[in-house]
Scaffold this motif. Structure first.
Motif, mmCIF file in Angstrom:
data_model
loop_
_atom_site.group_PDB
_atom_site.id
_atom_site.type_symbol
_atom_site.label_atom_id
_atom_site.label_comp_id
_atom_site.label_asym_id
_atom_site.label_seq_id
_atom_site.Cartn_x
_atom_site.Cartn_y
_atom_site.Cartn_z
ATOM 1 N N ASN A 36 0.929 -1.241 0.114
ATOM 2 C CA ASN A 36 0.110 0.117 0.003
ATOM 3 C C ASN A 36 0.843 1.123 -0.025
ATOM 4 N N SER A 77 -1.389 -4.818 -3.833
ATOM 5 C CA SER A 77 -2.132 -3.715 -3.578
ATOM 6 C C SER A 77 -2.561 -3.034 -5.245
ATOM 7 N N PRO A 86 -15.215 5.250 -2.956
ATOM 8 C CA PRO A 86 -14.131 4.664 -2.162
ATOM 9 C C PRO A 86 -14.709 3.844 -0.909
ATOM 10 N N VAL A 89 -15.276 0.196 -1.374
ATOM 11 C CA VAL A 89 -14.280 -0.615 -2.136
ATOM 12 C C VAL A 89 -13.982 -1.816 -1.193
ATOM 13 N N THR A 90 -13.685 -1.754 0.193
ATOM 14 C CA THR A 90 -13.332 -2.672 0.984
ATOM 15 C C THR A 90 -14.648 -3.842 0.908
ATOM 16 N N ALA A 93 -14.151 -5.604 -2.480
ATOM 17 C CA ALA A 93 -12.944 -6.425 -2.522
ATOM 18 C C ALA A 93 -13.052 -7.568 -1.605
ATOM 19 N N ASN A 115 -13.538 -6.514 6.859
ATOM 20 C CA ASN A 115 -12.374 -6.454 6.011
ATOM 21 C C ASN A 115 -11.729 -7.910 6.211
ATOM 22 N N ILE A 127 -7.984 -6.852 4.599
ATOM 23 C CA ILE A 127 -8.236 -5.842 3.476
ATOM 24 C C ILE A 127 -8.029 -4.509 3.854
ATOM 25 N N THR A 129 -8.050 -0.535 2.648
ATOM 26 C CA THR A 129 -8.446 0.777 1.423
ATOM 27 C C THR A 129 -8.000 2.058 2.214
ATOM 28 N N GLU A 130 -7.282 2.417 1.629
ATOM 29 C CA GLU A 130 -6.761 3.853 1.814
ATOM 30 C C GLU A 130 -6.827 5.025 0.628
ATOM 31 N N ALA A 143 -7.868 5.641 -4.541
ATOM 32 C CA ALA A 143 -7.785 4.893 -3.403
ATOM 33 C C ALA A 143 -6.883 3.742 -3.878
ATOM 34 N N CYS A 145 -6.356 -0.166 -2.665
ATOM 35 C CA CYS A 145 -6.985 -1.415 -2.320
ATOM 36 C C CYS A 145 -5.860 -2.318 -2.073
#
Ligand code: BT5
Length: 254
Positions: A36, A77, A86, A89-90, A93, A115, A127, A129-130, A143, A145
């Motif tokens: 990440n 990532s 965003p 996303v988690t 994913a 997650n 997981i 996500t940032e 983002a 992931c």
């Protein structure tokens, strides 16, 4: 050269990849602090750009926690640019990794909101996500992931009580390609369709959990389900609350 035939290899992943964007730009590293962090540092990373590491020295979990990332696992990532939601996303994913593990390993995980993927009650995948911001404008530009999958790992106490692993023989190149394909599909799908899959594999309704909101005292609550925004709905003393990811960590009452 000590080349490991079971190891992650960019060429093999590319040969198995049927995506439009995800993994089309792909880097495989022997070691990095965190995939990440590596991807977030690439200011020009395009949508779908992917970094995979064979091990991480400072793998990151949520809320500053650590994700143990020994050799043998799959640490991946993906950069997502121009993605409208965003916050979803988690969830998307987690559904994607669930599908990938089922198709490549024929193993059915369960999802622990928000997650985690569990196998026989132990966490085999996390997981993170940032958001990514432009250093110039401070605006959100994408983002990242990050997905960590344990493969053939043996953990030391106390992690051995909660962490589990996919079997050592898993084809990590097939798994990486499947994760990218399924992630692309789950990002394209309407959110309600993804949620239907997510809920079907997240058997938390009726469970008693300890909710630990960051910075506030923990409390006990019973899980009611997952709402249409992907929040966990819990009931505490007759009061219903919808919890967002990032704010809370959960512990099952055993
Ligand atoms: C997560 O956080 O589970 C997110 C993990 C994301 C890892 C990926 S790997 C690729 C990418 N690059 C990164 O640097 N990160 C992402 P969280 O829900 O906060 O869980 C962290 C907690 O899980 C720790 O506090 C431990 O209790 C436990 N844990 C640590 N390492 C683990 C492992 N390998 N397997 C299972 N549990 C682990």
């Amino acid at each position: 050269m000590g080349h490991n035939p079971d190891g992650v290899c960019a060429q093999r992943i590319r040969a198995l990849l049927h995506t439009r964007a995800l993994g089309r730009v792909l880097t495989v590293l022997c070691e990095t602090a965190s995939t990440n962090a590596e991807l977030r540092a690439r200011e020009c990373a395009v949508h779908g750009e992917t970094v995979i590491a064979r091990r991480q020295t400072a793998g990151r979990g949520r809320l500053g926690r650590r994700f143990e990332s020994p050799e043998g696992g799959l640490y991946l990532s993906v950069m997502l640019r121009g993605y409208a939601e965003p916050g979803q996303v988690t969830i998307r994913a987690a559904a994607a990794v669930h599908r990938a593990v089922l198709s490549v390993c024929a193993l059915r995980c369960s999802i622990k909101w928000v997650n985690d993927l569990l196998l026989d009650g132990r966490k085999v995948c996390g997981i993170l996500t940032e958001g990514v911001c432009s250093p110039q404008t401070g605006r959100l530009t994408g983002a990242v992931c990050g997905i960590g999958l344990n493969v053939g790992a043996v953990f030391e106490p106390p992690l051995d009580k909660t962490a589990g692993s996919l079997p050592a023989g898993v084809d990590k190149n097939a798994l990486a390609a499947a994760v990218l394909c399924e992630l692309e599909r789950c990002l394209d799908e309407p959110f309600d369709a993804v949620l239907r899959y997510y809920r079907a594999h997240c058997p938390m309704a009726g469970q008693d959990v300890t909710v630990r909101p960051s910075g506030l005292p923990p409390y006990e609550a019973r899980v009611e389900g997952i709402d249409d925004e992907g929040r966990l709905v819990v009931v505490r003393g007759g009061q219903r609350q919808a919890l967002s990811s990032g704010e809370v960590s959960l512990h099952r009452e055993d």
